[in-house]
Design an enzyme around this catalytic site. Structure first.
Site, PDB file in Angstrom:
ATOM      1  N   ARG A 121      72.146  47.998  17.305  1.00  8.08           N
ATOM      2  CA  ARG A 121      72.730  46.735  18.284  1.00  8.08           C
ATOM      3  C   ARG A 121      71.728  46.135  19.200  1.00  8.08           C
ATOM      4  NH1 ARG A 121      74.399  51.831  19.068  1.00  8.08           N
ATOM      5  NH2 ARG A 121      74.390  52.859  21.015  1.00  8.08           N
ATOM      6  N   HIS A 159      94.784  28.617  25.559  1.00  9.61           N
ATOM      7  CA  HIS A 159      95.947  28.100  24.845  1.00  9.61           C
ATOM      8  C   HIS A 159      96.662  29.638  24.273  1.00  9.61           C
ATOM      9  CE1 HIS A 159      95.525  23.915  25.893  1.00  9.61           C
ATOM     10  NE2 HIS A 159      94.273  24.202  25.727  1.00  9.61           N
ATOM     11  N   LYS A 171      80.587  56.643   8.800  1.00  9.15           N
ATOM     12  CA  LYS A 171      80.066  56.535   7.465  1.00  9.15           C
ATOM     13  C   LYS A 171      79.974  57.658   6.441  1.00  9.15           C
ATOM     14  CE  LYS A 171      76.191  53.612   9.446  1.00  9.15           C
ATOM     15  NZ  LYS A 171      75.000  53.426   9.741  1.00  9.15           N
TER      16      LYS A 171
HETATM   17  C1  G6Q Z   1      74.143  50.064  15.748  1.00  8.08           C
HETATM   18  C2  G6Q Z   1      74.969  51.050  14.845  1.00  8.08           C
HETATM   19  C3  G6Q Z   1      75.417  50.375  13.755  1.00  8.08           C
HETATM   20  C4  G6Q Z   1      74.658  50.127  12.513  1.00  8.08           C
HETATM   21  C5  G6Q Z   1      75.128  49.775  11.105  1.00  8.08           C
HETATM   22  C6  G6Q Z   1      74.305  49.314  10.106  1.00  8.08           C
HETATM   23  O1  G6Q Z   1      73.557  50.275  16.783  1.00  8.08           O
HETATM   24  O2  G6Q Z   1      73.925  51.921  14.684  1.00  8.08           O
HETATM   25  O3  G6Q Z   1      76.304  49.233  13.809  1.00  8.08           O
HETATM   26  O4  G6Q Z   1      73.738  48.957  13.064  1.00  8.08           O
HETATM   27  O5  G6Q Z   1      75.972  51.008  11.047  1.00  8.08           O
HETATM   28  O6  G6Q Z   1      73.399  50.340  10.013  1.00  8.08           O
HETATM   29  P1  G6Q Z   1      71.989  49.992   9.098  1.00  8.08           P
HETATM   30  O7  G6Q Z   1      71.295  49.196   9.715  1.00  8.08           O
HETATM   31  O8  G6Q Z   1      71.213  51.498   8.874  1.00  8.08           O
HETATM   32  O9  G6Q Z   1      72.608  49.626   7.714  1.00  8.08           O
END
Ligand code: G6Q
Length: 550
Positions: free
Chosen positions: A276, A392, A512
Site C-alpha cells: 500500500r 445527495h 490469501k
Molecule cells: C498491501 C497488501 C496487499 C497487497 C496485495 C497484492 O499492503 O499487502 O494489498 O498489495 O495483496 O499483493 P501482491 O503485490 O504480492 O500481489
C-alpha cells in the site's frame, strides 16, 4: 497471566494521556460555535501550509491546550525518534522484520539511505531510469507488439496495493495522460473484471503490466493467465508474443520467469516497500506510461517535499503531525470512529478507496508491537465519495444522524478543465458543507425562517461536526504526490503513538491462505471431506449441488 489478559495499558497509563482525558472531560460540551466566538482569528490561525497544500483545521474541536497536550503525548511516545527510525531504514516493521523505506523511492539520486549497510538509492534510480526508457518507447510507438503494431492499450493487472495506487493515480492524473493510449485496471478474480476491461481492446495492440510484489497472489495470477490466453489466441498460440505484450513488476524474479515473462521485461522493487506504500515504485509503471517520465518525476518531487516537511518541520506546523494528532484526539477522546474523505474534485474519485487501504490496512490492528491487546481504539473507518455526489446521499447522516463522523474535505482553487462557472459551484458547496457541519442551525434560527413549529426539530442541525479542509492551487502530479505522502505520514504518526505495527497485514495474508483450501473443495469432482464449521460446510455443499457436483 494468559496472553488474553495482557494489554497495552502503557499508553493509557501515561500522564499525558490522562491529561488529555481530563481535558476532554472538561471540554466535551464545548461547541465549535463557542470556539469561534472566543477567537475571531481562529480561521486564520488554525492553519498550516506545506508542499503546496494548505490545511485549515480550525473546524476541528481543539484549542491551544488540546494541541499542546497532544504534542506532549507525541513527545512522550518518542514520535520524533520513530520518524527518524523510519527514514534511517531501521526494521520498524517488527512482525515481518523489515525496514520501511517508501521514502527512499522518492529520494534524490545523491541521497544515501542504508539498510543493513547497503545504500538503496542507486537501485531505486536504476529502476526509475529503466522504467523511463521503457515508457518512452511505448509512448513514442517505438515499442512494437508481436506483429509490429504500436501499443494502444495498457492493462494493469494487480490487486490491493498493486492496483489501488495505480488506478487512483491514473484517474487523478488523467488530465496529463497520453490520451491516445487506453488504460484499464483489472484486479478482481471475478472474471467479469478482465472480460469487461478487454472486450473492446485488440490483443495485438495491448500491453499487460502484471504487478505483484510476491507474484503468488491468486487473483493476479488468475487474471495474468487469462490475459496470456487472450493474447496467444490473437497470435495463433505463438509463445514469442508474450515478450512483446507482457511486462512484470515484482520482487520475485523466479516466479516471474516461471510464469513465462522474460525477466529482462521485469521492473523490480524491494521487500522494504509495503504494497500500500508502493505507487511511487515500479508499481507506478502504468502511471509513468500515462503521464510520462517527467510527470512521474514531478509526482515523486511532491512526495519528497512532504517527506522533508514531515521529517524536519516543528510539530506545531507539521501537516501530517497535526492531522495525525487531531485524528487521534477524535478517535480516542471524542469517540468519533469514522473519517469521511470528501474530495471536491472528480479526478480524485478513487482517492477514498486508495485511502481506505492505506489507513485501514495499516492501522486496523488490536495488539501492540509487543503483542499486547490495546485498551484504546486504533484506526478509524475511512470512507468517502467525491463531492458534490455524496451530498445527495450519505451527508444526511453526517449532518443529522446520531453518529459522530469527522470529515476531510479536499479541494483545488483552479479547475484543470473549466466548464462555465461550475468550478465555483463545486467549491462553494465544499465551503458551505464544512460551515454547515461546524455551526449547524439552532431552533431559533429555524423558527426565524418561518418554519412551522412541528417541523422545527426536523430542520435543526446540531452542528459541531468537525472537519479539516485541504486546499491546493491545482491538481498536478506534484500536488498528488504531496497529498498521498501527507496521508502516509498521518497514518505513521497515529501508528507510532498507538504502538502498533502499521506495516504488516496479517488479515490480508489470512484471506490469501483460506481461499486456497476452499477453492480446491469447490473444484473437486469427488465429494470433498469438509472440515469447516456447519455453516461453511452447508454453503459449500449447496454451491456444489447447484453446479451439478453433488
Ligand atoms: C498491501 C497488501 C496487499 C497487497 C496485495 C497484492 O499492503 O499487502 O494489498 O498489495 O495483496 O499483493 P501482491 O503485490 O504480492 O500481489
Amino acid at each position: 497471566m494468559s496472553d488474553d489478559n495482557k494489554t497495552g495499558a502503557g499508553l493509557t497509563a501515561r500522564p499525558q494521556w490522562r491529561a488529555l482525558q481530563a481535558h476532554a472531560d472538561r471540554h466535551a460540551g464545548r461547541s465549535l460555535r463557542e470556539y469561534f466566538a472566543a477567537d475571531p482569528t481562529r480561521g486564520e490561525r488554525y492553519a498550516a501550509e506545506a508542499a503546496g497544500l494548505y490545511l485549515d483545521y480550525s473546524k476541528q474541536r481543539v484549542d491551544e491546550e488540546t494541541l499542546r497536550l497532544l504534542r506532549e503525548l507525541a513527545d512522550a511516545t518518542d514520535l520524533r525518534a520513530h520518524v527518524e527510525a523510519m527514514f534511517r531504514g531501521e526494521r520498524i516493521n517488527t512482525t515481518e522484520h523489515r525496514a520501511v523505506l517508501h521514502t527512499a523511492l522518492r529520494a534524490p539520486a545523491d541521497a544515501v539511505i542504508e539498510t543493513d549497510g547497503v545504500d538503496v538509492v542507486p537501485g531505486v534510480h536504476r529502476v526509475l531510469d529503466r522504467m523511463a526508457a521503457f515508457a518512452e518507447r511505448v509512448r513514442s510507438g517505438a515499442w512494437k507488439g508481436h506483429d509490429g503494431r504500436p501499443i494502444r492499450a495498457v492493462v494493469n493487472i494487480g490487486i490491493g496495493g498493486s492496483d489501488l495506487g495505480p488506478v487512483m493515480a491514473y484517474e487523478a492524473l488523467r488530465h496529463y495522460s497520453r490520451r491516445e493510449l487506453a488504460f484499464r485496471f483489472v484486479s478482481n478474480v471475478d472474471g467479469v473484471d478482465f472480460l469487461e476491461a478487454t472486450r473492446d481492446l485488440d490483443a495485438r495492440e495491448t500491453l499487460f503490466v502484471v504487478c505483484s510484489k510476491t507474484f503468488t497472489t491468486l487473483e493476479t495470477l488468475a487474471n495474468a493467465h487469462a490475459a496470456r490466453s487472450w493474447t496467444l489466441a490473437a497470435f495463433d498460440g505463438d509463445l514469442k508474443a508474450v515478450a512483446k505484450h507482457f511486462v512484470a513488476v515484482s520482487t520475485n524474479a523466479q516466479e516471474v520467469a516461471r510464469f513465462g515473462i522474460d525477466t529482462a521485461n521485469m521492473f523490480g522493487f524491494w521487500d522494504w516497500v509495503g504494497g500500500r506504500y508502493s505507487m511511487d515504485s515500479a508499481i507506478g509503471l502504468s502511471t509513468m506510461l500515462a503521464i510520462g517520465p517527467d510527470g512521474f518525476r514531478d509526482l515523486l518531487a511532491g512526495f519528497r517535499a512532504m517527506d522533508e516537511h514531515f521529517r524536519f518541520a516543528p510539530f506545531e506546523r507539521n501537516l501530517p503531525v497535526l492531522i495525525g494528532l487531531i485524528g487521534l484526539w477524535n478517535t480516542n477522546f471524542l469517540q468519533l470512529d469514522s473519517v469521511a474523505v470528501l474530495p471536491y474534485e472528480q479526478y480524485l474519485k478513487r482517492f477514498p478507496a486508495y485511502l481506505q487501504q492505506l489507513t485501514m490496512e495499516s492501522n486496523g490492528k488490536s495488539v501492540t508491537k509487543a503483542g499486547r491487546r490495546v485498551d484504546y481504539a486504533t484506526g478509524p473507518v475511512y470512507w468517502g465519495e467525491p463531492g458534490t455526489n455524496g451530498q445527495h446521499s450519505f451527508y444526511q447522516l453526517i449532518h443529522q444522524g446520531t453518529r459522530g463522523i469527522a470529515c476531510d474535505f479536499v479541494g483545488f482553487c483552479n479547475a484543470l478543465t473549466p466548464l462555465g462557472d461550475q468550478h465555483d459551484l463545486l467549491i462553494a458547496n465544499l465551503f458551505a458543507q464544512s460551515e454547515a457541519l461546524a455551526f449547524g442551525k439552532t431552533a431559533a434560527e429555524v423558527r426565524a425562517e418561518g418554519t412551522p413549529e412541528a417541523l422545527v426539530p426536523h430542520r435543526v442541525f446540531e452542528g459541531n461536526r468537525p472537519s479539516s479542509t485541504i486546499l491546493a492551487d491545482r491538481l498536478t502530479p506534484h500536488t498528488l504526490g504531496a497529498l498521498v505522502a501527507l496521508y502516509e505520514h498521518t497514518v505513521f504518526v497515529q501508528g507510532a503513538i498507538w504502538d502498533i505495527d502499521s506495516f504488516d497485514q496479517w488479515g490480508v495474508e489470512l484471506g490469501k491462505a483460506l481461499a486456497k483450501t476452499t477453492a480446491a473443495e469447490l473444484a473437486s469432482q469427488d465429494e470433498p471431506k469438509l472440515a469447516h464449521d456447519s455453516s461453511t460446510n452447508a454453503l459449500i455443499r449447496r454451491y456444489r449441488a447447484r453446479r451439478g457436483k453433488a
